[in-house]
Design an enzyme around this catalytic site. Structure first.
Site, PDB file in Angstrom:
ATOM      1  N   TRP A 143      -6.884   6.954  -0.496  1.00  0.00           N
ATOM      2  CA  TRP A 143      -7.661   8.139  -0.896  1.00  0.00           C
ATOM      3  C   TRP A 143      -7.641   9.100   0.279  1.00  0.00           C
ATOM      4  CZ3 TRP A 143      -9.855   8.805  -5.648  1.00  0.00           C
ATOM      5  CH2 TRP A 143     -10.682   9.912  -5.803  1.00  0.00           C
TER       6      TRP A 143
ATOM      7  N   GLN B 242      -7.345  -3.877   8.951  1.00  0.00           N
ATOM      8  CA  GLN B 242      -6.497  -2.869   9.587  1.00  0.00           C
ATOM      9  C   GLN B 242      -5.237  -3.582  10.090  1.00  0.00           C
ATOM     10  OE1 GLN B 242      -8.919  -3.422  13.764  1.00  0.00           O
ATOM     11  NE2 GLN B 242      -8.263  -1.388  13.315  1.00  0.00           N
TER      12      GLN B 242
ATOM     13  N   GLU C  34       0.844  -1.211   0.000  1.00  0.00           N
ATOM     14  CA  GLU C  34       0.000   0.000   0.000  1.00  0.00           C
ATOM     15  C   GLU C  34       0.875   1.256   0.000  1.00  0.00           C
ATOM     16  OE1 GLU C  34      -3.568   0.717   2.742  1.00  0.00           O
ATOM     17  OE2 GLU C  34      -2.161   2.270   3.355  1.00  0.00           O
TER      18      GLU C  34
ATOM     19  N   LYS D 216     -22.911  -5.341   4.807  1.00  0.00           N
ATOM     20  CA  LYS D 216     -22.091  -4.666   3.777  1.00  0.00           C
ATOM     21  C   LYS D 216     -21.517  -5.690   2.793  1.00  0.00           C
ATOM     22  CE  LYS D 216     -18.218  -2.535   5.187  1.00  0.00           C
ATOM     23  NZ  LYS D 216     -17.352  -1.475   5.699  1.00  0.00           N
TER      24      LYS D 216
ATOM     25  N   HIS E 206      -8.307   3.087  -3.535  1.00  0.00           N
ATOM     26  CA  HIS E 206      -9.203   3.317  -2.399  1.00  0.00           C
ATOM     27  C   HIS E 206     -10.154   4.443  -2.806  1.00  0.00           C
ATOM     28  CE1 HIS E 206      -6.254   1.819   0.952  1.00  0.00           C
ATOM     29  NE2 HIS E 206      -6.097   1.152  -0.170  1.00  0.00           N
TER      30      HIS E 206
ATOM     31  N   TYR F 217       1.635  -2.400   4.678  1.00  0.00           N
ATOM     32  CA  TYR F 217       1.497  -0.944   4.705  1.00  0.00           C
ATOM     33  C   TYR F 217       2.903  -0.363   4.623  1.00  0.00           C
ATOM     34  CZ  TYR F 217      -3.242  -1.918   6.005  1.00  0.00           C
ATOM     35  OH  TYR F 217      -4.528  -2.385   5.979  1.00  0.00           O
TER      36      TYR F 217
ATOM     37  N   ASP G 167     -11.740   8.348   6.738  1.00  0.00           N
ATOM     38  CA  ASP G 167     -11.468   9.014   8.019  1.00  0.00           C
ATOM     39  C   ASP G 167     -12.167  10.361   8.009  1.00  0.00           C
ATOM     40  OD1 ASP G 167      -9.776   7.107   9.145  1.00  0.00           O
ATOM     41  OD2 ASP G 167      -8.105   7.793   7.905  1.00  0.00           O
TER      42      ASP G 167
ATOM     43  N   PRO H 261      -0.721   8.977  -1.574  1.00  0.00           N
ATOM     44  CA  PRO H 261      -0.252  10.055  -2.454  1.00  0.00           C
ATOM     45  C   PRO H 261       0.547  11.088  -1.665  1.00  0.00           C
ATOM     46  CG  PRO H 261      -2.656   9.865  -2.493  1.00  0.00           C
ATOM     47  CD  PRO H 261      -2.170   8.991  -1.402  1.00  0.00           C
ATOM     48  N   PRO H 262       1.752  11.419  -2.101  1.00  0.00           N
ATOM     49  CA  PRO H 262       2.563  12.396  -1.370  1.00  0.00           C
ATOM     50  C   PRO H 262       2.052  13.820  -1.600  1.00  0.00           C
ATOM     51  CG  PRO H 262       3.760  11.539  -3.249  1.00  0.00           C
ATOM     52  CD  PRO H 262       2.416  10.920  -3.284  1.00  0.00           C
TER      53      PRO H 262
HETATM   54  C1  LIG Z   1      -7.476  -1.457   4.926  1.00  0.00           C
HETATM   55  C2  LIG Z   1      -7.886  -0.054   5.237  1.00  0.00           C
HETATM   56  C3  LIG Z   1      -7.684   0.958   4.322  1.00  0.00           C
HETATM   57  C4  LIG Z   1      -8.094   2.266   4.588  1.00  0.00           C
HETATM   58  N1  LIG Z   1      -7.877   3.247   3.664  1.00  0.00           N
HETATM   59  C5  LIG Z   1      -8.324   4.499   3.879  1.00  0.00           C
HETATM   60  C6  LIG Z   1      -8.180   5.537   2.900  1.00  0.00           C
HETATM   61  O1  LIG Z   1      -7.620   5.329   1.836  1.00  0.00           O
HETATM   62  N2  LIG Z   1      -8.674   6.780   3.184  1.00  0.00           N
HETATM   63  C7  LIG Z   1      -9.311   7.046   4.358  1.00  0.00           C
HETATM   64  O2  LIG Z   1      -9.758   8.182   4.557  1.00  0.00           O
HETATM   65  N3  LIG Z   1      -9.493   6.080   5.297  1.00  0.00           N
HETATM   66  C8  LIG Z   1      -9.009   4.837   5.096  1.00  0.00           C
HETATM   67  N4  LIG Z   1      -9.198   3.850   6.046  1.00  0.00           N
HETATM   68  C9  LIG Z   1      -9.853   4.203   7.306  1.00  0.00           C
HETATM   69  C10 LIG Z   1     -11.367   3.971   7.243  1.00  0.00           C
HETATM   70  O3  LIG Z   1     -11.957   4.764   6.253  1.00  0.00           O
HETATM   71  C11 LIG Z   1     -11.940   4.342   8.607  1.00  0.00           C
HETATM   72  O4  LIG Z   1     -11.454   3.423   9.551  1.00  0.00           O
HETATM   73  C12 LIG Z   1     -13.438   4.428   8.699  1.00  0.00           C
HETATM   74  O5  LIG Z   1     -13.722   4.928   9.979  1.00  0.00           O
HETATM   75  C13 LIG Z   1     -14.171   3.100   8.566  1.00  0.00           C
HETATM   76  O6  LIG Z   1     -14.432   2.823   7.271  1.00  0.00           O
HETATM   77  P1  LIG Z   1     -15.494   1.700   6.817  1.00  0.00           P
HETATM   78  O7  LIG Z   1     -15.391   1.677   5.365  1.00  0.00           O
HETATM   79  O8  LIG Z   1     -15.289   0.471   7.571  1.00  0.00           O
HETATM   80  O9  LIG Z   1     -16.822   2.404   7.263  1.00  0.00           O
HETATM   81  P2  LIG Z   1     -18.286   1.866   7.502  1.00  0.00           P
HETATM   82  O10 LIG Z   1     -18.553   0.579   6.835  1.00  0.00           O
HETATM   83  O11 LIG Z   1     -19.183   2.985   7.157  1.00  0.00           O
HETATM   84  O12 LIG Z   1     -18.268   1.626   9.059  1.00  0.00           O
HETATM   85  C14 LIG Z   1     -17.913   2.652   9.935  1.00  0.00           C
HETATM   86  C15 LIG Z   1     -18.676   2.477  11.249  1.00  0.00           C
HETATM   87  O13 LIG Z   1     -20.028   2.865  11.041  1.00  0.00           O
HETATM   88  C16 LIG Z   1     -20.895   1.995  11.738  1.00  0.00           C
HETATM   89  N5  LIG Z   1     -21.827   1.381  10.741  1.00  0.00           N
HETATM   90  C17 LIG Z   1     -21.470   0.604   9.702  1.00  0.00           C
HETATM   91  N6  LIG Z   1     -22.572   0.263   8.990  1.00  0.00           N
HETATM   92  C18 LIG Z   1     -23.608   0.852   9.577  1.00  0.00           C
HETATM   93  C19 LIG Z   1     -24.989   0.901   9.285  1.00  0.00           C
HETATM   94  N7  LIG Z   1     -25.506   0.233   8.238  1.00  0.00           N
HETATM   95  N8  LIG Z   1     -25.778   1.638  10.087  1.00  0.00           N
HETATM   96  C20 LIG Z   1     -25.291   2.304  11.160  1.00  0.00           C
HETATM   97  N9  LIG Z   1     -23.982   2.278  11.486  1.00  0.00           N
HETATM   98  C21 LIG Z   1     -23.143   1.571  10.699  1.00  0.00           C
HETATM   99  C22 LIG Z   1     -20.036   1.013  12.459  1.00  0.00           C
HETATM  100  O14 LIG Z   1     -19.861   1.436  13.799  1.00  0.00           O
HETATM  101  C23 LIG Z   1     -18.723   1.060  11.732  1.00  0.00           C
HETATM  102  O15 LIG Z   1     -17.607   0.767  12.561  1.00  0.00           O
HETATM  103  C24 LIG Z   1      -8.739   2.552   5.818  1.00  0.00           C
HETATM  104  C25 LIG Z   1      -8.941   1.518   6.757  1.00  0.00           C
HETATM  105  C26 LIG Z   1      -8.519   0.231   6.473  1.00  0.00           C
HETATM  106  C27 LIG Z   1      -8.726  -0.858   7.492  1.00  0.00           C
END
Ligand SMILES: Cc1cc2nc3c(=O)[nH]c(=O)nc-3n(C[C@H](O)[C@H](O)[C@H](O)COP(=O)(O)OP(=O)(O)OC[C@H]3O[C@@H](n4cnc5c(N)ncnc54)[C@H](O)[C@@H]3O)c2cc1C
Length: 600
Positions: free
Chosen positions: A53, A185, A21, A174, A81, A279, A113, A24-25
Site C-alpha cells: 500500500w 522486514q 510481494e 498489538k 497491505h 520481496y 511509512d 503497484p507500479p
Molecule cells: C513486512 C512489511 C511490509 C510493509 N509494507 C508496507 C506498505 O505496504 N506500505 C508502507 O507504507 N509501509 C510498509 N512497511 C513499512 C512499515 O509501515 C513501517 O516500517 C512503519 O514504520 C512501521 O509499521 P508498524 O505497522 O510496525 O507500525 P506500529 O505498530 O505503529 O509501530 C511503529 C512504531 O511505533 C511505536 N509504537 C508501536 N506501538 C506503540 C504504542 N502502542 N504506543 C506508542 N508507541 C508505539 C514503536 O516504536 C514502533 O516501532 C512494511 C514493513 C514491513 C516489515
C-alpha cells in the site's frame, strides 16, 4: 483461503512454501506488465502473493485494483497491505469493503511509512496512529472475516535492552488484539533473526512468523535497499559482493548463493519456520534464481487445482465446471458470466440458465493494439497466407492469434504437428486438447488436482472451415462412431450428430476419497453463446485493415462465411484417431482442387 490455514496445512505436511510481494507500479503500461509478470510467476508456485500500500494512499486505488485482478483473474490468493498514513477512517473502510468484495481474506495492517517528502510520520486528524489501532478497527468491523498480519522487526535486537523491551511490549500488545501471523522486514544476518524469534516466543507470542527475504540483484540495488531500511549487513556479504560491484551478473550469482544459504539456515534452525516471503521488487529473475538454487519446485496441486484457472472471488469460489470454448479467453468468460447468481458446481445443466452476458463487456476484444496486431499478422493476400499464420501459431513461430493471446500451452505442443497439418489443409484451428488416458495428477504436462489422482481427457478440436471443405469432412467424421460434433454458422443454425442433450464431459479426474471431478464440458447452449464471440474476433481482425482493402475482404470472407465446428473423439484411449478424418478430407479436397501445398 486464509493464509494462516495455508501455513497450518503446510506445517502438518512439513512442506516448505514460499510467497511473493509486489508493489503497484506508477504507469498503466507498468501495471499491464506487472499483471503479466504475476501471471507468469504464478508458475513458480507461490502459495499466495501480497500487494503493498503506497504511503499516503497515492496509488491506493491501484492496490485495490491489483488485489481484485489477482483474486478473480489470476486466481491467486492475495494479501492486501493497508496503512494508516494519510488515511482517514472512511478511506480505510472503503479499502476493507472492496477487499472483502473481491474475495480477499488477508490484510497486512501497518502504520505505514511517512508520505513522500516527509521524514517523520504524523497521524492525520481522525485517522489511526499506530498499527494496533488499525488491527483493532479491522477486528471490530469485520470480526474474523480477515486474517490480520502485522510487520515484525528482527533488527530491534540491535537496540539497547530498554528500547528492545519497550518495542517487544508494544508488539505483544498489538498481537494480542487479534493478529494471526507476522511478516518480517528483510534481514541478512541469520543470528539476529533467530535471536529475535526466540525473544518473540519468550514474550509469549505464539502465532506463525514468516521471514522476509530480499534477493540480491545488483550491488547498487542492494546498497540502496539496505541503507533505506538500515539493515545490518554481515561482513561476509560485503567481502563476497563488493569486489564484483561493477558486474551485476556476478553480484546476482554470488548474492543468490548467499541468500539461499540464509534461507537454508532459517529452515534448518529449530524455530519451526517452513515458509519464505520473497520481496520480488516486481522482478522475476532474482526470486526464480533463488528458488532454483534452493531446489524448491512447485507442486502441480498448488499450481493447478483444476485444469482451468479458478477464480477466487466469493461468488465463484465453488465453481467447478466450465465449457471448454473459452479455454484461451478466461477474461471474457468471467466477464460474460459475472452476473450469474450461481456458478455450476458439479453439474452444468438444468440447475441454472446459461444467460451469457452481451459481447460488449470487458475482455471481448483482440488484446493487441492495432500496430502490434499488424506486426504479428501482416497483410495476408490469400487463404493460403491465412492458413500459414495458423500453422505458425501451432508450431510456436507466432505468439498470438485473435482467438488466443498466449502461445499454445505445453499440452497443445503434444499435438502441435497434427494441428499444423490440419491448418495447412484448410481447417483453421482455434482451440484443442489432446486425449489423455489416465496420467498421474502430478504429471508436468497434463496433471491437475489433488495428489495421488489420475486425470483423463477426450481429444477435442475446434476450427473454422469453409462450407465446401466441411461437406467433404462430414462423411469421414460420421464414419467414426466415436466422434460427436457441432457445426454452427454465423446466423446460429446448429447441426450436430449428438443425440444426447446434456453436456459431454471432456476432462475428468479421479482422486482419493472424492467423487469424480469433471471440470470441462462441451455442450450446445454455451457453444451458441461462444460462437458470437468467435465470429466477432474474426471481424475485428478484418477491421484492422482499411475497409474494402484486399486483406479486409479476405479475412472478412474467410471467417464470416466459414462454419465454426467442434469435434470430440469420445474414445480417449485412441489418442490420434481424431485427426484421421481431417487428413483424409483435406487431402481429398486438395486433390480435387489440384493445388500444391495449401488449399486454394
Ligand atoms: C513486512 C512489511 C511490509 C510493509 N509494507 C508496507 C506498505 O505496504 N506500505 C508502507 O507504507 N509501509 C510498509 N512497511 C513499512 C512499515 O509501515 C513501517 O516500517 C512503519 O514504520 C512501521 O509499521 P508498524 O505497522 O510496525 O507500525 P506500529 O505498530 O505503529 O509501530 C511503529 C512504531 O511505533 C511505536 N509504537 C508501536 N506501538 C506503540 C504504542 N502502542 N504506543 C506508542 N508507541 C508505539 C514503536 O516504536 C514502533 O516501532 C512494511 C514493513 C514491513 C516489515
Amino acid at each position: 483461503m486464509k493464509i494462516s490455514k495455508k501455513i497450518e496445512q503446510a506445517g502438518k505436511e512439513d512442506k516448505v512454501w514460499w510467497s511473493f510481494e509486489y508493489f503497484p507500479p506508477r504507469t498503466a503500461q507498468g501495471l499491464q506488465n506487472l499483471l503479466d509478470r504475476i501471471e507468469r510467476m504464478r508458475a513458480l508456485g507461490p502459495e499466495f502473493i501480497d500487494i503493498t500500500w503506497n504511503a499516503g494512499g497515492r496509488t491506493s486505488e491501484l492496490t485495490s485494483e491489483l488485489v481484485k485482478t489477482c483474486q478473480s483473474l489470476i486466481g491467486i490468493e492475495t494479501c492486501m497491505h493497508l496503512t494508516c498514513t494519510n488515511m482517514p477512517k472512511e478511506k480505510v473502510d472503503i479499502a476493507l469493503k472492496e477487499a472483502k468484495e473481491h474475495g480477499c481474506r488477508n490484510i497486512l495492517a501497518l502504520r505505514g511509512d511517512p508520505p513522500m517528502g516527509k521524514d517523520k510520520w504524523e497521524a492525520i486528524e481522525g485517522g489511526f496512529v499506530h498499527g494496533i489501532d488499525l488491527v483493532r478497527h479491522i477486528r471490530a468491523t469485520y470480526g474474523d472475516h480477515f486474517d490480520v498480519a502485522v510487520a515484525g522487526f528482527p533488527q530491534i535486537m540491535l537496540l539497547s535492552p530498554e528500547e528492545r523491551d519497550q518495542e517487544m511490549k508494544w508488539f505483544k500488545e498489538k498481537i494480542d488484539v487479534g493478529v494471526d501471523f507476522i511478516f518480517t522486514q528483510m534481514f541478512y544476518d541469520v543470528q539476529i533473526f533467530i535471536d529475535w524469534v526466540r525473544a518473540v516466543r519468550a514474550a509469549g507470542i505464539t502465532i506463525p512468523i514468516v521471514p522476509g527475504i530480499m534477493p540480491i540483484q545488483t550491488w547498487n540495488g542492494f546498497q540502496r535497499a539496505t541503507s533505506l531500511a538500515k539493515t545490518f549487513i554481515p561482513q561476509s556479504f560485503i567481502d563476497a559482493l563488493e569486489p564484483h560491484k561493477n558486474n551485476d551478473e556476478k553480484v546476482r550469482e554470488i548474492g543468490t548463493k548467499l541468500v539461499a544459504d540464509l534461507c537454508r539456515q532459517i529452515l534448518a534452525a529449530p524455530i519451526g519456520i517452513r515458509g519464505l516471503h520473497f520481496y520480488t521488487m516486481n522482478l522475476e529473475r532474482g526470486s526464480r534464481m533463488l528458488l532454483e538454487e534452493l531446489n524448491l519446485v512447485p507442486r502441480v496441486e498448488t499450481l493447478k487445482p483444476l485444469p482451468w484457472r479458478q477464480s477466487l472471488t466469493p461468488s465463484r469460489r465453488s465453481e467447478t465446471i466450465r465449457p471448454i470454448f473459452w479455454a484461451n479467453r478466461t477474461k471474457s468468460y468471467l466477464s460474460r458470466t459475472e452476473n450469474w447468481d450461481e456458478y455450476p458446481n458439479g453439474r452444468f445443466g438444468d440447475s441454472r440458465s446459461p444467460a451469457y452476458g452481451e459481447l460488449d463487456g470487458y475482455g471481448v476484444w483482440i488484446k493487441q493494439t492495432k500496430e502490434d496486431a499488424l506486426k504479428l499478422w501482416g497483410h495476408p493476400k490469400s487463404f493460403s497466407d491465412v492458413c500459414s499464420l495458423f500453422q505458425r501459431f501451432c508450431t510456436k513461430d507466432l505468439s498470438a492469434l485473435p482467438w488466443s493471446d498466449l502461445e499454445p500451452s505445453l499440452e497443445t505442443s503434444v499435438i502441435a504437428e497434427q494441428l499444423a497439418k490440419m491448418n495447412s489443409l484448410g481447417f483453421l484451428t482455434i482451440n484443442s486438447q489432446p486425449a489423455v488416458d489416465g496420467v498421474r495428477s502430478d504429471d508436468k504436462i497434463h496433471g491437475w488436482g489433488p495428489a495421488n489422482g489420475y486425470v483423463y481427457q477426450k481429444a477435442y478440436l475446434e476450427f473454422f472451415v469453409s462450407p465446401e471443405l466441411l461437406d467433404v469432412l462430414v462423411p469421414h467424421i460420421e464414419d467414426d462412431s466415436n466422434i460427436t460434433y457441432y457445426v454452427i454458422n454465423k446466423r446460429g443454425d446448429l447441426r450436430t450428430n449428438n443425440t444426447s442433450e446434456g453436456p459431454n464431459a471432456v476432462t475428468w479426474g479421479v482422486f482419493p476419497g472424492k467423487e469424480i471431478v469433471q471440470p470441462t464440458i462441451v455442450e450446445a447452449i454455451s457453444f451458441m453463446a461462444w460462437k458470437d464471440e468467435a465470429y466477432e474476433l474474426g471481424q475485428q481482425w478484418a477491421n484492422l485493415y482499411e475497409a474494402d482493402s484486399p486483406p479486409h475482404k479476405l479475412i472478412c470472407d474467410t471467417f464470416q462465411n466459414s462454419l465454426l465446428v467442434n469435434v470430440v473423439h469420445n474414445n480417449y484411449k485412441k489418442a490420434d484417431a481424431i485427426f484421421a478424418p481431417f487428413v483424409k478430407a483435406g487431402e481429398e479436397y486438395a486433390a480435387k482442387h489440384r493445388t500444391n501445398g495449401h488449399v486454394a
